[in-house]
Write an enzyme that holds these catalytic residues in place. Sequence first.
Site: not given
Length: 689
Positions: A36-37, A40, A124, A145, A325, A443
């Site tokens: 990442d560095a 960057d 889907k 759409r 479906k 508990c």
Amino acid sequence: MTTMNDDPALRAAQLRELLNHHAHLYYVLDQPSLPDAEYDKLFQELQAIEAAHPQLRTPDSPTQRVIGQVLDGFTPVTHAVAMLSIRTETDTEASGAQNFDARVRRELGLAEDAPPVEYAAELKFDGLAINLRYVHGQLVQAATRGNGETGEDVTQNIKTIKQIPLRLHGEVAQAAAVIEVRGEVYMRRDDFEALNERQRAANEKTFVNPRNTAAGAVRQLDPALVRQRPLSFFAYGLGEVAGWEVPATHSGMLDALQGFNLPVCADRAVVQGAAGLVAFHQAMGEKRDQLPFDIDGIVYKVNSRALQQQLGFVTREPRWAVAHKYPAQEQVTRLNGIEIQVGRTGKLTPVAKLEPVFVGGTTVSNATLHNLFELRRKGVRIGDQVIVRRAGDVIPEIVGKVEALRPAYVPNFRMPKSCPICGSAVRREQGGIDHRCSGGISCPAQRKQAFLHFAGRRAMDIEGLGDKLVDQLVDGLIVQSLPGLYKLGVAKLAALERMAEKSAQNIVDALEKSKTTTLPRFLFALGIRQVGETTAKDLARHFGAMDRLMDARLEELLEVRDVGPIVAQSIRTFFDQPHNREVVEQLRAAGVHWPEGEGALGEQGPRPLLGKTLVLTGTLPTLSRDAAKELIEASGGKVSGSVSKKTHYVIAGEEAGSKLEKARELGVTVLDEAGLQALLQQPGEAGET
């Protein structure tokens, strides 16, 4: 990092290509190849060139994803090729696929003994359809759409989705006059859950489901808000095309889009006939819960584009495609009651008792309501008709109620004042949203977690006391309290499943060894809410003795470094419970001991980082994150998880990310591992209590 080229235009082009390539590896293929560095640095170099030479800033530059302009409204877009819907097959059984295949064969005039039709089968997605218009490979417009003929221009919002390339890859795509790519904008389940967790933590309205959240994000007028809602994209079709010879099959077209660096779902297949469709529908149905995103069915398409043209359309629906479906993942049922579940950390969660309903492929009779504030926000009461959602492995939850009059007045649900498991007082932290049992280690609902935390490496460090053994000890009622661990003998342990005599002896030896500890470790091991390792050390340093801490008044606790009202109240609540004090005394009686006074911290020698706050980011060459933290804290320093103006040093290793960037913005000193070691070698104040 690549050195600056003397020609800014050439260097800018190189940087755009590099950054787009690595963004595709990261966001689409999930195969990052650059820390990442380093990414960057390249990004900042391109920003600097474009700032110095504005004429070099191109619409497809990675820097142009950062857009802050708020729109007054959306501009209508007329689709060059209508975005038509496809027919839905609501029969969720195998006959749904068989019916479609039979219709296709009939329309094509195929005899019964003719070879099977070849189909492309794909998922889907449950999201929002989008049309991406590329001109000579460059993204110039994105539109919804709408009604199929006219949609809305959402280009700025779509540019925030880093999976979508601003410029298509390859000479073929860039030579084409127009390529319109159609696909689905959606939200991953983990991103959706994380978003809702952030909303709950801020006591703000949560979102109902990933689909509505994604659709709502795309239609936000402020792109800055869109960036806060993590969206993803899959390509699945085409609109207008000019200057590109589209492959002869649908599956070939998807392969080509993938070659253009567009994200295409891997869960797709080319199958033969009805049997192939049925098998794919069944296989994806079994995999549905493990997918990282929601689907509501399978789409079947005749694979040959020539046959698609032959089949044509009927009432604006293609004859060559159908959506098959799956069972719905949201259903309406009656809320019969609300019970309280106590979790392993003591959190009380209201659980809805439902009239059993079939949703998401299974019968659901319980659903989470998260917390009292969420329950109030949704406005549900016992007797209401409620909407239940179940998606994947996510626990079923109530997302809202059906707007209708209740049959009679029903009072609001209230959280209990005492824990339904152990009877301890229920507390809500100041400014918090969760109610918790104050019983802690006494508990039963919290017992397993308490044992595992107590035995942890940074707590009492009882080697071998892991999940499986703790499950047996608690479920078999062999040990019911922390002091009971020290009463375990070899014979009792050896009698447990998968526990030989040698293993049992190792556990007993580890328990005996753990009796000699330090006050910070012991405090951390008790599992007092809000008291982590650093706070435990601060408490031990300030009070020096266990009894002084247990008897400390609230105002005395507030004198400890970095202990605020919430932490102080949590400590006071814990030691105000007689059973917690009894556990401490029983552990002492069992032989657990630690130095107090001058040796409370077990610290010796100089402490060069006393009063300093450090942040660790990235991977260091030789030190693990835990090892580096221990060295810093032993030298008097504090390790924070975030960078601020109060941070003294940021220790950065390979793949350092946003923390490094933040440090540079604030002017915080950044060191590598060698720099940290040099700090630790400096002379400092002697150890103190």
